[in-house]
Design an enzyme around this catalytic site. Structure first.
Site, mmCIF file in Angstrom:
data_model
loop_
_atom_site.group_PDB
_atom_site.id
_atom_site.type_symbol
_atom_site.label_atom_id
_atom_site.label_comp_id
_atom_site.label_asym_id
_atom_site.label_seq_id
_atom_site.Cartn_x
_atom_site.Cartn_y
_atom_site.Cartn_z
ATOM 1 N N ASN A 98 -6.532 2.293 -12.878
ATOM 2 C CA ASN A 98 -5.525 1.349 -12.380
ATOM 3 C C ASN A 98 -4.128 1.857 -12.707
ATOM 4 O O ASN A 98 -3.935 2.605 -13.669
ATOM 5 C CB ASN A 98 -5.730 -0.012 -13.055
ATOM 6 C CG ASN A 98 -4.726 -1.063 -12.590
ATOM 7 O OD1 ASN A 98 -4.449 -1.184 -11.408
ATOM 8 N ND2 ASN A 98 -4.174 -1.811 -13.541
ATOM 9 N N GLY A 122 0.775 -1.235 0.000
ATOM 10 C CA GLY A 122 0.000 0.000 0.000
ATOM 11 C C GLY A 122 0.806 1.284 0.000
ATOM 12 O O GLY A 122 0.304 2.324 0.433
ATOM 13 N N SER A 123 2.049 1.226 -0.523
ATOM 14 C CA SER A 123 2.815 2.487 -0.531
ATOM 15 C C SER A 123 2.190 3.492 -1.493
ATOM 16 O O SER A 123 2.222 4.703 -1.232
ATOM 17 C CB SER A 123 4.290 2.232 -0.850
ATOM 18 O OG SER A 123 4.460 1.780 -2.166
ATOM 19 N N LEU A 160 -9.366 -9.237 -10.867
ATOM 20 C CA LEU A 160 -10.087 -8.628 -11.982
ATOM 21 C C LEU A 160 -11.351 -7.958 -11.432
ATOM 22 O O LEU A 160 -12.057 -8.543 -10.602
ATOM 23 C CB LEU A 160 -10.469 -9.710 -12.995
ATOM 24 C CG LEU A 160 -11.200 -9.251 -14.252
ATOM 25 C CD1 LEU A 160 -10.289 -8.395 -15.132
ATOM 26 C CD2 LEU A 160 -11.705 -10.447 -15.061
ATOM 27 N N HIS A 186 -0.369 0.176 -13.551
ATOM 28 C CA HIS A 186 0.341 -1.074 -13.831
ATOM 29 C C HIS A 186 1.831 -0.763 -13.932
ATOM 30 O O HIS A 186 2.215 0.202 -14.599
ATOM 31 C CB HIS A 186 -0.177 -1.695 -15.131
ATOM 32 C CG HIS A 186 0.377 -3.058 -15.357
ATOM 33 N ND1 HIS A 186 -0.098 -4.176 -14.687
ATOM 34 C CD2 HIS A 186 1.416 -3.483 -16.120
ATOM 35 C CE1 HIS A 186 0.603 -5.227 -15.055
ATOM 36 N NE2 HIS A 186 1.525 -4.836 -15.920
HETATM 37 C C1 GAR Z 1 2.670 -1.183 -7.643
HETATM 38 O O1 GAR Z 1 3.935 -1.205 -8.243
HETATM 39 C C2 GAR Z 1 1.573 -1.270 -8.697
HETATM 40 O O2 GAR Z 1 1.922 -0.677 -9.913
HETATM 41 C C3 GAR Z 1 1.443 -2.749 -8.852
HETATM 42 O O3 GAR Z 1 1.542 -3.278 -7.558
HETATM 43 C C4 GAR Z 1 2.458 -2.454 -6.819
HETATM 44 C C5 GAR Z 1 1.851 -2.178 -5.460
HETATM 45 O O4 GAR Z 1 2.782 -1.559 -4.608
HETATM 46 N N1 GAR Z 1 0.193 -3.094 -9.503
HETATM 47 C C6 GAR Z 1 0.071 -4.170 -10.285
HETATM 48 O O5 GAR Z 1 0.975 -4.945 -10.479
HETATM 49 C C7 GAR Z 1 -1.313 -4.347 -10.915
HETATM 50 N N2 GAR Z 1 -1.291 -5.405 -11.882
HETATM 51 P P1 GAR Z 1 2.271 -0.851 -3.294
HETATM 52 O O6 GAR Z 1 1.349 -1.828 -2.585
HETATM 53 O O7 GAR Z 1 3.498 -0.559 -2.497
HETATM 54 O O8 GAR Z 1 1.536 0.397 -3.701
#
Ligand code: GAR
Length: 190
Positions: free
Chosen positions: A100, A12-13, A87, A102
């Site tokens: 979203n 969740g950063s 999804l 990615h």
């Molecule tokens: C992020 O890098 C985001 O782009 C990715 O998950 C990570 C979550 O990091 N999302 C995906 O891969 C979606 N397919 P976080 O929990 O530290 O924000």
């Protein structure tokens, strides 16, 4: 006030960064953070920042109108996926605008199962010269919605999935909150 709900499955950063960005915003309010993982750190982060955090099951998310009804009661205008694994079901996409992020240059390295470090491992394994982020609208297929923004960064020969993830995260922190704000402005929501 435009109310945003954030959905996240992991650390969740990005969610924290978005919450901080909009903390004193005159027109945007981060209403709540929702996770499909009971012990996801994102729920703790949100609570620490005074944002309501909620866990939901697959049954509540898919094939039930309960969550949609609750989000509508809260006047949610936008759902932001910040590291969300599942999804999004079609009825959700019909009910809300969903954005979203990615961690790659879609359409490359997208689709089911392409999440977080798995994406970076594939990029490094294939010795790509560049990667980046894609911020896009969500439609009924994984990672196929209209692109709002792509930003590139280099991939170096000695990168590991972790060093690349760190570079990509920096891009995400810099561009994601602003892209959300720009989207709302462009759509005359702000
Ligand atoms: C992020 O890098 C985001 O782009 C990715 O998950 C990570 C979550 O990091 N999302 C995906 O891969 C979606 N397919 P976080 O929990 O530290 O924000």
């Amino acid at each position: 006030m435009k109310n945003i709900a954030i959905f996240a499955s992991g650390a969740g950063s990005n969610a924290e960064n978005i919450i901080r960005y909009f903390q004193n915003h005159p027109n945007v309010h981060i209403d709540s953070v929702w996770s499909n993982k009971k012990d996801a750190y994102v729920l703790q982060r949100a609570a620490n920042l005074g944002v309501e955090s909620r866990y939901f099951t697959r049954e509540q998310f898919i094939g039930s109108d309960q969550m949609i009804a609750e989000l509508q009661l809260r006047n949610i205008e936008l759902v932001v996926l910040a590291g969300f694994l599942w999804l999004v079901p079609p009825e959700f996409v019909d009910a809300f605008t969903v954005i979203n992020i990615h961690p790659a240059l879609l359409p490359a390295y997208g689709g089911k199962g392409m999440y977080g470090l798995i994406v970076h491992e594939s990029v490094v394994r294939n010795r790509e010269k560049e990667s980046g982020i894609t911020i896009h609208l969500v439609n009924k297929e994984y990672d196929k919605g209209e692109h709002l923004l792509q930003v590139k960064c280099p991939v170096f020969p000695d990168d590991t999935s972790e060093t690349l993830a760190a570079r990509i995260h920096e891009l995400e922190y810099k561009f994601f909150p602003k892209a959300i704000e720009d989207y709302l402005i462009r759509n005359k929501s702000l």
